[in-house]
Design a protein around this motif. Structure first.
Motif, PDB file in Angstrom:
ATOM      1  N   ILE A   1       0.009  -7.203  -0.148  1.00 35.68           N
ATOM      2  CA  ILE A   1      -0.863  -7.915   0.821  1.00 35.68           C
ATOM      3  C   ILE A   1       0.019  -9.150   1.300  1.00 35.68           C
ATOM      4  CG2 ILE A   1      -2.910  -9.770   0.800  1.00 35.68           C
ATOM      5  CD1 ILE A   1      -4.294  -7.717  -1.223  1.00 35.68           C
ATOM      6  N   GLY A   2       0.596  -9.856   0.462  1.00 34.91           N
ATOM      7  CA  GLY A   2       1.383 -11.018   0.783  1.00 34.91           C
ATOM      8  C   GLY A   2       2.493 -10.531   1.806  1.00 34.91           C
ATOM      9  N   GLY A   3       3.476  -9.471   1.273  1.00 31.02           N
ATOM     10  CA  GLY A   3       4.584  -8.964   2.323  1.00 31.02           C
ATOM     11  C   GLY A   3       4.301  -8.455   3.493  1.00 31.02           C
ATOM     12  N   GLY A   4       3.159  -7.569   3.474  1.00 32.65           N
ATOM     13  CA  GLY A   4       2.636  -7.074   4.670  1.00 32.65           C
ATOM     14  C   GLY A   4       1.972  -8.003   5.509  1.00 32.65           C
ATOM     15  N   THR A   5       1.271  -9.216   5.115  1.00 30.69           N
ATOM     16  CA  THR A   5       0.857 -10.381   6.083  1.00 30.69           C
ATOM     17  C   THR A   5       1.942 -10.814   6.792  1.00 30.69           C
ATOM     18  OG1 THR A   5      -0.946 -10.539   4.643  1.00 30.69           O
ATOM     19  CG2 THR A   5      -0.496 -12.151   6.088  1.00 30.69           C
TER      20      THR A   5
END
Length: 211
Positions: A183-187
């Motif tokens: 979630i963090g890296g994808g965002t």
């Protein structure tokens, strides 16, 4: 994995949006400060050879310093929080803007400048009506590169309490929560991609207008 991600987002929507806002606000505040410093310095470097040499040496020196190293250097002097993160990210964001500003102004044909002077244009008019518009595609490309680097490096601001999407990434690493990592890296990757597309479209629009 998908179920874990969906569960986190549904149960922590407000917190997730807060992380996004912290990341975006830190990135754009950094970019604004970098622009205020790098654009005038880039034009001055174009005008004066010694400033150009100094600016080129400075940007090369800044590029070899890792962002995490800058953060740790600043902590003993100004503590933790948003301010050291801003300073570190500005240092990282300035080189591409500065170098592309110099290249952009240097690419303007001397014939056009002479023609403008021959028509009675002042130096100020020449700058805003001829030089800056022609240099703008290069400057926008520099801003794009700077913003992408700032967005990616802003994840490290979590180390010193400045918040942002890095909180999700490092929490995921610490707890072996791959859903938080994704979630963090994808965002962060999505924000970088949106920035690149927006600036690429802007550059094409400017180039089309100039033709």
């Amino acid at each position: 994995m998908i179920k874990d991600m969906t569960t986190y987002l549904s149960e922590n929507t407000s917190q997730y949006l807060t992380y996004i806002w912290q990341h975006i606000s830190l990135s754009f505040e950094t970019l604004l400060i970098a622009l205020v410093i790098a654009l005038p310095l880039g034009y001055l470097a174009y005008e004066k050879a010694w400033v150009k040499q100094l600016a080129t040496a400075l940007t090369q020196g800044l590029r070899v310093i890792p962002s995490l190293g800058i953060l740790f250097i600043l902590i003993p002097f100004i503590g933790v929080g948003r301010l050291p993160a801003l300073i570190a990210l500005v240092i990282l964001g300035m080189p591409p803007i500065l170098l592309n500003t110099i290249v952009g102004f240097s690419s303007v044909s001397g014939t056009l400048i002479e023609t403008g002077l021959g028509l009675g244009m002042t130096k100020r008019q020449l700058l805003f009506r001829v030089q800056f518009p022609l240099a703008l595609p290069y400057i926008l490309n520099g801003i794009k590169l700077a913003l992408v680097e700032i967005i990616a490096s802003a994840t490290l601001a979590t180390y010193i309490g400045a918040g942002g999407l890095g909180t999700l990434i490092f929490t995921g690493l610490g707890l072996y929560r791959y859903d938080l990592l994704l979630i963090g890296g994808g965002t962060v990757a999505l924000l970088s991609l949106i920035s690149m597309i927006a600036f690429d479209l802007s550059i094409k629009g400017v180039e089309h207008y100039e033709k």
